[in-house]
Design a protein around this motif. Sequence first.
Motif, PDB file in Angstrom:
ATOM      1  N   THR A 241       5.029  10.916   4.367  1.00 18.16           N
ATOM      2  CA  THR A 241       5.215   9.558   4.891  1.00 18.16           C
ATOM      3  C   THR A 241       4.476   9.383   6.212  1.00 18.16           C
ATOM      4  O   THR A 241       3.909   8.317   6.482  1.00 18.16           O
ATOM      5  CB  THR A 241       6.705   9.254   5.074  1.00 18.16           C
ATOM      6  OG1 THR A 241       7.385   9.397   3.823  1.00 18.16           O
ATOM      7  CG2 THR A 241       6.910   7.833   5.586  1.00 18.16           C
TER       8      THR A 241
ATOM      9  N   SER B  59      12.225   9.025   3.558  1.00 16.55           N
ATOM     10  CA  SER B  59      11.024   8.207   3.754  1.00 16.55           C
ATOM     11  C   SER B  59      11.318   7.024   4.659  1.00 16.55           C
ATOM     12  O   SER B  59      10.506   6.664   5.526  1.00 16.55           O
ATOM     13  CB  SER B  59      10.501   7.718   2.396  1.00 16.55           C
ATOM     14  OG  SER B  59      10.175   8.790   1.543  1.00 16.55           O
TER      15      SER B  59
ATOM     16  N   SER C  21       0.851   8.945   5.345  1.00 18.56           N
ATOM     17  CA  SER C  21       0.664   7.616   4.755  1.00 18.56           C
ATOM     18  C   SER C  21       0.707   6.536   5.828  1.00 18.56           C
ATOM     19  O   SER C  21      -0.117   5.602   5.813  1.00 18.56           O
ATOM     20  CB  SER C  21       1.755   7.354   3.718  1.00 18.56           C
ATOM     21  OG  SER C  21       1.745   8.326   2.701  1.00 18.56           O
ATOM     22  N   TYR C  22       1.631   6.659   6.765  1.00 13.49           N
ATOM     23  CA  TYR C  22       1.755   5.649   7.817  1.00 13.49           C
ATOM     24  C   TYR C  22       0.483   5.558   8.654  1.00 13.49           C
ATOM     25  O   TYR C  22      -0.031   4.455   8.898  1.00 13.49           O
ATOM     26  CB  TYR C  22       2.943   5.963   8.725  1.00 13.49           C
ATOM     27  CG  TYR C  22       2.983   5.084   9.952  1.00 13.49           C
ATOM     28  CD1 TYR C  22       3.485   3.790   9.881  1.00 13.49           C
ATOM     29  CD2 TYR C  22       2.468   5.536  11.171  1.00 13.49           C
ATOM     30  CE1 TYR C  22       3.489   2.973  11.004  1.00 13.49           C
ATOM     31  CE2 TYR C  22       2.472   4.720  12.290  1.00 13.49           C
ATOM     32  CZ  TYR C  22       2.982   3.437  12.199  1.00 13.49           C
ATOM     33  OH  TYR C  22       2.968   2.619  13.302  1.00 13.49           O
TER      34      TYR C  22
ATOM     35  N   ILE D  18       1.194   4.450  -2.834  1.00 15.52           N
ATOM     36  CA  ILE D  18       1.142   5.880  -2.498  1.00 15.52           C
ATOM     37  C   ILE D  18       2.394   6.597  -2.992  1.00 15.52           C
ATOM     38  O   ILE D  18       2.317   7.674  -3.607  1.00 15.52           O
ATOM     39  CB  ILE D  18       0.980   6.061  -0.974  1.00 15.52           C
ATOM     40  CG1 ILE D  18      -0.367   5.489  -0.509  1.00 15.52           C
ATOM     41  CG2 ILE D  18       1.091   7.537  -0.597  1.00 15.52           C
ATOM     42  CD1 ILE D  18      -0.513   5.422   1.005  1.00 15.52           C
TER      43      ILE D  18
ATOM     44  N   THR E 239       0.838  -1.209   0.000  1.00 17.37           N
ATOM     45  CA  THR E 239       0.000   0.000   0.000  1.00 17.37           C
ATOM     46  C   THR E 239       0.869   1.253   0.000  1.00 17.37           C
ATOM     47  O   THR E 239       0.589   2.232  -0.710  1.00 17.37           O
ATOM     48  CB  THR E 239      -0.927   0.008   1.237  1.00 17.37           C
ATOM     49  OG1 THR E 239      -1.700  -1.191   1.257  1.00 17.37           O
ATOM     50  CG2 THR E 239      -1.846   1.210   1.207  1.00 17.37           C
ATOM     51  N   PHE E 240       1.949   1.213   0.767  1.00 19.71           N
ATOM     52  CA  PHE E 240       2.875   2.340   0.792  1.00 19.71           C
ATOM     53  C   PHE E 240       3.538   2.536  -0.572  1.00 19.71           C
ATOM     54  O   PHE E 240       3.731   3.667  -1.028  1.00 19.71           O
ATOM     55  CB  PHE E 240       3.935   2.113   1.865  1.00 19.71           C
ATOM     56  CG  PHE E 240       4.902   3.249   2.020  1.00 19.71           C
ATOM     57  CD1 PHE E 240       4.492   4.465   2.556  1.00 19.71           C
ATOM     58  CD2 PHE E 240       6.226   3.117   1.626  1.00 19.71           C
ATOM     59  CE1 PHE E 240       5.383   5.522   2.694  1.00 19.71           C
ATOM     60  CE2 PHE E 240       7.124   4.160   1.774  1.00 19.71           C
ATOM     61  CZ  PHE E 240       6.697   5.370   2.304  1.00 19.71           C
TER      62      PHE E 240
ATOM     63  N   THR F  74       3.648  10.627  -4.165  1.00 16.62           N
ATOM     64  CA  THR F  74       4.686  11.275  -3.346  1.00 16.62           C
ATOM     65  C   THR F  74       5.971  11.517  -4.111  1.00 16.62           C
ATOM     66  O   THR F  74       6.498  12.633  -4.147  1.00 16.62           O
ATOM     67  CB  THR F  74       5.000  10.421  -2.100  1.00 16.62           C
ATOM     68  OG1 THR F  74       3.778   9.928  -1.544  1.00 16.62           O
ATOM     69  CG2 THR F  74       5.725  11.246  -1.063  1.00 16.62           C
TER      70      THR F  74
END
Length: 521
Positions: free
Chosen positions: A435, A217, A438-439, A168, A164-165, A173
């Motif tokens: 980041t 990141s 997103s986390y 993104i 998933t990261f 990003t």
Amino acid sequence: SLSASIHYSADTISASNSSDLDVVEVTSNDTDTLNNDISTAAADMDKMWVLICATIVFSMQLGFCFLEAGGVRSGNVINIIFKNLGDCAIGGMCWWLTGYSIAYSEGNVIMGTGTSYLAFSPKPADDDYNLYAHFFLSFTYMTTAVTIVSGAVAERISLVAYYTFVVIVTSFTYPIIVHIMWSSYGWLSPWSADRIAGNGILDFAGSAVIHLFGGSSALTFSYLIGPRKLPGGLDIFSEEGMEIACPHNRFLQSAGTLLLWFAWFAFNSGSVIGLSGGGSEAAATASVNTILSSAISGVTGMIVCKVTYGKMDIGHICNSILAGLVSITAGCAYVSPIYSLPIGIIGVGVYFFVFTIRRKLLIDDVVDAVAVHLGGGAWGTISVGLFADAERIRMGTGESSAGGTYGLFLGGGWTQLGLQVCGVCTVMGWCAFFTTISYFVIEKLLGSRVDIFDELRGLDMSEHRAYSYDYIQKLETEGLHAEEAVTIVHDVAEAMVRFDLEEAERQINKKEIQQGLVQSE
């Protein structure tokens, strides 16, 4: 050969009445044809150069795969390979769908908003094959940026959370930073008419755009997700904890470093995007600076290890070489070869400094990606503001108006240094901000971390139901509790390090471990 591309029609040749041709008259049409043929040959050569370099750069993924597989513990090898594969597969689709368009299409000074690039175009870029070649090269750079994160957060992030990261990062990003610093529209790009000042940021092959982005990141995500768990609640930053959590295969780690070193020449010189029009000179400069910086970094790392630890540590020496490569990446075409030496030496010093600070802050980075890529990337970007040569700036950017601002130590004033520092702060600030967002989104929706039992057991079994090594499977099938299994694996590893194979066999075949142990669910 060029002669094969030159054709003369019968009506352009005037000959005497004799059978021999005494005079050949070339008309202006023939000159135009010749010029067009030469231009076509040069354009084809440029595309071939980009395609060859991009293919070699993509082999860096094999280097990262070896490096990270050797850097994790033996129960997490398959999992880290899956993450590397996902970087290329999932990242590649996201880069085609949105990433490349946001990065390079027309728009504002922050992001591209055009619809003419690849996925958004009914007929992609009107079959602009130059664009196709550039897309391929930019894809390989993107996979490098996102892969840096995978090694730092290894052994505890779930596969779904990591993928998933990746979506993104590759969709939004990372493309924003690329647009700002490398497109024709970004506010820090040397090729933008709307750049903030001077040349904009000079980052030839990505010390800031790729490595500082990946390192920043990685630092943010590693801090937020927390350190790895060890059996019995042992502190991973203690001396005993570091022994248990050390890389399990130094050969893979070293082989990965050598593969990355090889591909880095294409990584840096390939950023020329073509050999015609003076590009070959920039490519040659980049290659020489790359080998000098990395070589002196390796030597410096050996000296530092011997003085500091009293021994040659293979992990630190590999990372020192990588730190030198990262450090020269921004200025490889902009600095004279003599200046690549202090850039590499200082890059190693920055690596060890960031490594020490990270440990003191109790941030767990499995493969030391933060020290190599954040430290080396920040220093490499700033070093251009100190050592960049005006003429090489014009050669590297292809802009005749470039070079008005250049390195401070060469008399270019403070402007270029200020722009480089501005670029470093932009990348680090953007990565920390997005980041973090997103986390917490991933944590809320999916959960970012695996269960502690799965973490102690190793993600190969919990996520893939597979083993990288037979002795781990033997321990599992004997009914071991997860923490006990980890302890026995460590004892086996210690015995093998001492070349005491009989002791290693005894550890594996202990009869008592088959009795009285209750297997966890």
